[in-house]
Design a protein around this motif. Structure first.
Motif, PDB file in Angstrom:
ATOM      1  N   ALA A  26       0.815  -1.212   0.000  1.00  0.00           N
ATOM      2  CA  ALA A  26       0.000   0.000   0.000  1.00  0.00           C
ATOM      3  C   ALA A  26       0.847   1.260   0.000  1.00  0.00           C
ATOM      4  N   LEU A  27       1.990   1.225   0.719  1.00  0.00           N
ATOM      5  CA  LEU A  27       2.852   2.408   0.811  1.00  0.00           C
ATOM      6  C   LEU A  27       3.776   2.562  -0.385  1.00  0.00           C
ATOM      7  N   ASN A  28       4.077   1.482  -1.064  1.00  0.00           N
ATOM      8  CA  ASN A  28       5.092   1.530  -2.132  1.00  0.00           C
ATOM      9  C   ASN A  28       4.545   1.117  -3.487  1.00  0.00           C
ATOM     10  N   TRP A  29       3.256   1.251  -3.691  1.00  0.00           N
ATOM     11  CA  TRP A  29       2.703   0.793  -4.963  1.00  0.00           C
ATOM     12  C   TRP A  29       3.203   1.622  -6.145  1.00  0.00           C
ATOM     13  N   ARG A  30       3.466   2.916  -5.914  1.00  0.00           N
ATOM     14  CA  ARG A  30       3.980   3.748  -7.002  1.00  0.00           C
ATOM     15  C   ARG A  30       5.359   3.253  -7.452  1.00  0.00           C
ATOM     16  N   GLY A  31       6.237   3.012  -6.460  1.00  0.00           N
ATOM     17  CA  GLY A  31       7.566   2.540  -6.815  1.00  0.00           C
ATOM     18  C   GLY A  31       7.519   1.183  -7.479  1.00  0.00           C
ATOM     19  N   ILE A  32       6.668   0.264  -7.011  1.00  0.00           N
ATOM     20  CA  ILE A  32       6.549  -1.063  -7.631  1.00  0.00           C
ATOM     21  C   ILE A  32       6.025  -0.924  -9.051  1.00  0.00           C
ATOM     22  N   PHE A  33       5.062   0.000  -9.254  1.00  0.00           N
ATOM     23  CA  PHE A  33       4.525   0.228 -10.590  1.00  0.00           C
ATOM     24  C   PHE A  33       5.615   0.728 -11.537  1.00  0.00           C
ATOM     25  N   LEU A  34       6.404   1.721 -11.099  1.00  0.00           N
ATOM     26  CA  LEU A  34       7.477   2.241 -11.942  1.00  0.00           C
ATOM     27  C   LEU A  34       8.539   1.190 -12.207  1.00  0.00           C
ATOM     28  N   LEU A  35       8.813   0.371 -11.204  1.00  0.00           N
ATOM     29  CA  LEU A  35       9.845  -0.648 -11.344  1.00  0.00           C
ATOM     30  C   LEU A  35       9.452  -1.718 -12.358  1.00  0.00           C
ATOM     31  N   THR A  36       8.181  -1.996 -12.463  1.00  0.00           N
ATOM     32  CA  THR A  36       7.750  -3.104 -13.325  1.00  0.00           C
ATOM     33  C   THR A  36       7.345  -2.672 -14.731  1.00  0.00           C
ATOM     34  N   VAL A  37       6.854  -1.451 -14.914  1.00  0.00           N
ATOM     35  CA  VAL A  37       6.328  -1.069 -16.232  1.00  0.00           C
ATOM     36  C   VAL A  37       7.195  -0.038 -16.955  1.00  0.00           C
ATOM     37  N   THR A  38       8.161   0.558 -16.247  1.00  0.00           N
ATOM     38  CA  THR A  38       8.997   1.564 -16.913  1.00  0.00           C
ATOM     39  C   THR A  38       9.877   0.901 -17.967  1.00  0.00           C
ATOM     40  N   ASP A  39       9.829   1.457 -19.179  1.00  0.00           N
ATOM     41  CA  ASP A  39      10.621   0.922 -20.292  1.00  0.00           C
ATOM     42  C   ASP A  39      11.975   1.640 -20.328  1.00  0.00           C
ATOM     43  N   ALA A  40      12.887   1.160 -19.472  1.00  0.00           N
ATOM     44  CA  ALA A  40      14.221   1.766 -19.372  1.00  0.00           C
ATOM     45  C   ALA A  40      15.198   0.719 -18.860  1.00  0.00           C
ATOM     46  N   SER A  41      16.417   1.157 -18.684  1.00  0.00           N
ATOM     47  CA  SER A  41      17.435   0.233 -18.186  1.00  0.00           C
ATOM     48  C   SER A  41      17.177  -0.087 -16.722  1.00  0.00           C
ATOM     49  N   PRO A  42      17.758  -1.190 -16.218  1.00  0.00           N
ATOM     50  CA  PRO A  42      17.556  -1.532 -14.806  1.00  0.00           C
ATOM     51  C   PRO A  42      17.974  -0.420 -13.862  1.00  0.00           C
ATOM     52  N   GLN A  43      19.057   0.269 -14.201  1.00  0.00           N
ATOM     53  CA  GLN A  43      19.505   1.357 -13.338  1.00  0.00           C
ATOM     54  C   GLN A  43      18.469   2.489 -13.282  1.00  0.00           C
ATOM     55  N   ASP A  44      17.869   2.814 -14.440  1.00  0.00           N
ATOM     56  CA  ASP A  44      16.861   3.883 -14.465  1.00  0.00           C
ATOM     57  C   ASP A  44      15.596   3.473 -13.711  1.00  0.00           C
ATOM     58  N   ARG A  45      15.228   2.192 -13.833  1.00  0.00           N
ATOM     59  CA  ARG A  45      14.031   1.739 -13.109  1.00  0.00           C
ATOM     60  C   ARG A  45      14.263   1.757 -11.606  1.00  0.00           C
ATOM     61  N   LEU A  46      15.464   1.334 -11.185  1.00  0.00           N
ATOM     62  CA  LEU A  46      15.774   1.395  -9.755  1.00  0.00           C
ATOM     63  C   LEU A  46      15.800   2.830  -9.257  1.00  0.00           C
ATOM     64  N   ALA A  47      16.321   3.714 -10.104  1.00  0.00           N
ATOM     65  CA  ALA A  47      16.350   5.126  -9.717  1.00  0.00           C
ATOM     66  C   ALA A  47      14.930   5.680  -9.567  1.00  0.00           C
ATOM     67  N   ALA A  48      14.029   5.283 -10.490  1.00  0.00           N
ATOM     68  CA  ALA A  48      12.639   5.723 -10.394  1.00  0.00           C
ATOM     69  C   ALA A  48      11.992   5.150  -9.134  1.00  0.00           C
TER      70      ALA A  48
END
Length: 253
Positions: A26-48
């Protein structure tokens, strides 16, 4: 290895870790969403992911929330139990009252049936006694005449008793019939007034308490009319009189 997996699984199945896990998502759904659907490199997704999360949302707050919910869950259940206890008691009392009334009604019916059989037995005994008394009469013509009259009366009594049991009247219809038969005129009156409506019979007034009460006795009067126990003698449906069947039925009650 299996024991380790089972131990970890059982831990996560406990209420505390379950609530903590739900709080984590519930607290981290935004970060989980960005981590799973962002079309970028692993480093960029972790940064998001790191940009919308921190140590509080990832660890501290989920653990505190899990502890708070686990500690208060029993109190919440207790409060809801207190709230639900009263209506549950009322429902149980309602069922008990229904069963109590049903038992009382069954007892009354059994008692009425017992009294009916007792009356029939007494009637059979009385008939046998009368037969003995008639048999002791020495005059043959008088004996035959009296026997014929008694047999005629018995047939009429049996037919009336059979008819009484065939006709099923409501409690209100019985009340009107008895009240009308208590008066030598055998009349039932339904005066049409604007302010107050009622039905009068034998010096008693029925259905005067409310409109609902009136229509109940009005329906009872219709029952008596349909069974040819009373007949409309007026032109406006205001005066009714007991018929011959009505007098006989009332005398058999």
């Amino acid at each position: 290895m299996d024991e380790f997996v089972d131990a970890v699984t059982s831990r996560f199945k406990s209420p505390y870790f379950g609530y903590a896990l739900l709080a984590f998502f519930a607290l981290n759904w935004r970060g989980i969403f960005l981590l799973t659907v962002t079309d970028a490199s692993p480093q960029d997704r972790l940064a998001a992911f790191d940009s919308v999360t921190d140590i509080y949302t990832l660890l501290i707050l989920p653990l505190l929330t899990g502890a708070a919910v686990a500690a208060s869950s029993h109190w919440v259940r207790f409060v809801f139990g207190l709230i639900a206890r009263k209506p549950l008691e009322l429902i149980d009392n309602m069922h008990l009252e229904t069963e109590h009334k049903k038992t009382i009604r069954q007892t009354e019916l059994e008692q009425s049936r017992t009294e009916l059989f007792a009356l029939k037995e007494k009637e059979l005994i009385d008939r046998a006694k009368r037969d003995v008394e008639v048999a002791e009469i020495s005059d043959k013509s008088l004996k035959q005449k009296l026997s014929a009259e008694i047999e005629s009366l018995r047939r009429e009594r049996d037919e009336l008793s059979k008819k009484t049991h065939e006709i099923q009247l409501s409690k209100e219809a019985h009340e009107l019939l008895k009240a009308a038969a208590s008066n030598k005129n055998g009349t039932i009156m339904k005066p049409q007034t604007i302010n107050k409506r009622s039905i009068q019979a034998g010096g008693l007034i029925f259905g005067s308490e409310s409109q609902r009460d009136f229509v109940k006795y009005e329906a009872a009067l219709d029952e008596l009319v349909n069974h040819d126990l009373v007949k409309d003698r007026g032109y406006k449906g205001e005066i009714y009189e007991l018929t011959h069947s009505g007098w006989q039925f009332a005398s058999a009650l």
